[in-house]
Enzyme design. Structure first.
Site, PDB file in Angstrom:
ATOM      1  N   LYS A 198       0.865  -1.180   0.000  1.00  0.00           N
ATOM      2  CA  LYS A 198       0.000   0.000   0.000  1.00  0.00           C
ATOM      3  C   LYS A 198       0.905   1.234   0.000  1.00  0.00           C
ATOM      4  CE  LYS A 198      -3.876   2.112   2.475  1.00  0.00           C
ATOM      5  NZ  LYS A 198      -3.844   2.713   3.800  1.00  0.00           N
ATOM      6  N   HIS A 217      -4.653   2.647  14.850  1.00  0.00           N
ATOM      7  CA  HIS A 217      -5.051   1.282  14.506  1.00  0.00           C
ATOM      8  C   HIS A 217      -3.861   0.352  14.698  1.00  0.00           C
ATOM      9  CE1 HIS A 217      -2.873   2.522  10.934  1.00  0.00           C
ATOM     10  NE2 HIS A 217      -2.790   1.253  10.569  1.00  0.00           N
ATOM     11  N   HIS A 273      -0.710   2.538  16.115  1.00  0.00           N
ATOM     12  CA  HIS A 273       0.008   3.646  15.484  1.00  0.00           C
ATOM     13  C   HIS A 273      -0.964   4.526  14.699  1.00  0.00           C
ATOM     14  CE1 HIS A 273      -0.012   0.216  12.718  1.00  0.00           C
ATOM     15  NE2 HIS A 273       0.099   1.060  11.706  1.00  0.00           N
TER      16      HIS A 273
END
Length: 332
Positions: A198, A217, A273
């Site tokens: 990603k 998350h 984080h």
């Protein structure tokens, strides 16, 4: 319905953040500043083997996060990876839209912007490009950018380096738990382990003190290996505070994810984080998520469980079920 890309909003030269991006007061970076004077662990893989194993155990159990240096990935390759990613996001908008994904209809790969599910859910200040790197049967080259022309060649070379590094890290992490070096990899699917990349693109933001690039998350993967550009913004949660991760040229960031936390029965910590954004500069990061195949059964390793002293802290389920529960915010 045409999607409003964050990069387009940024290019408009807004003076104020659109309300859908303004985080609740208790989440805004200006009200949740990172603690000063705390540094995240940095581990050189060129140290004696026993030292590396010891440091990786300490960082994975106490932080769930560390930087690695002397990892063997050529700095020239990291630079090329960054260049082809930047070139993609610099393309005309219609060229990027040719790769648009469609998550509500199950098309997760491609060019995207995270949209809200409910009307009061806040948006993240990010556009991204997501696709599978490995194993070969799972790769859809049709979705990989054809422009810049060198994108595929550079990304394939980087994939080979990350596969090598994944092997090395999983051996070290297994050994640090007192296990045979192949244990973690075999439980994560062996040669069927999936690598997904990603590219996160956070454009300049008019009011960065009110927004988040990515909200807090943990990653559902086993590991995440990330290379950032030189604009800081990643923060990790440690002992009740946010800690800023400083840019270190050619270092790779390693996140422990949920699947390693489960397999290790909590000995390793899946790191919470978040990502901040910048007023003047574009921030970019290339995250490779290392995850088991969907059908893999993941639960605490039998070698690490003792019904009396150390009972299982997590249930065993397929990675597909874990993903479903995580996406839909259901208890695991």
């Amino acid at each position: 319905m045409k999607k409003e890309r964050v990069q387009i909003l940024s290019h408009r030269g807004l003076k104020e953040l659109p309300p859908q991006f303004v985080r609740p007061v208790h989440e805004q970076p200006e009200n949740t500043k990172a603690i000063e004077g705390v540094a995240v662990p940095v581990i050189s893989l060129s140290q004696p083997h026993e030292v590396v194993v010891d440091e990786i155990f300490g960082a994975s159990s106490e932080w769930g996060f560390f930087l690695i240096t002397d990892h063997g990935v050529p700095s020239s390759l990291i630079q090329r990876l960054q260049e082809v990613g930047q070139e993609f996001f610099a393309l005309p908008q219609e060229d990027k839209e040719a790769y648009a994904n469609d998550p509500p209809n199950g098309k997760f790969e491609g060019y995207g912007t995270k949209m809200t599910k409910t009307h009061d859910e806040k948006l993240e200040w990010i556009d991204y490009f997501f696709h599978v790197l490995s194993p070969s049967p799972r790769v859809n080259y049709e979705i990989w950018p054809r422009n810049p022309p060198s994108y595929r060649e550079v990304t394939e070379k980087y994939k080979e380096e990350i596969l090598r590094l994944t092997d090395k890290l999983l051996k070290l992490l297994s050994e640090a738990l007192g296990l045979e070096e192949k244990v973690l990899k075999s439980h994560l699917g062996g040669e069927e382990i999936e690598l997904e990349m990603k590219i996160n693109m956070y454009p300049p933001c008019p009011q960065p003190q009110l927004a988040l690039g990515v909200e807090p998350h943990t990653d559902m993967s086993a590991l995440t290996i990330l290379v950032p550009n030189d604009v800081p913004g990643l923060e990790v949660w440690k002992d009740g505070n946010w800690v800023s991760v400083q840019y270190l040229p050619n270092a790779l960031f390693v996140h422990v994810g949920d699947q390693l936390q489960v397999l290790s029965n909590g000995k390793y910590r899946s790191v919470l984080h978040r990502s901040l954004v910048n007023k003047d500069r574009m921030r970019l990061s290339w995250a490779v998520f290392i995850a088991p195949p969907h059908q893999a059964l993941i639960g605490p390793l039998a070698e690490l469980v003792d019904d009396e002293k150390n009972p299982a802290k997590f249930s065993t389920k397929t990675f597909a079920e874990y993903r479903y529960r995580k996406f839909n915010k259901l208890p695991q």
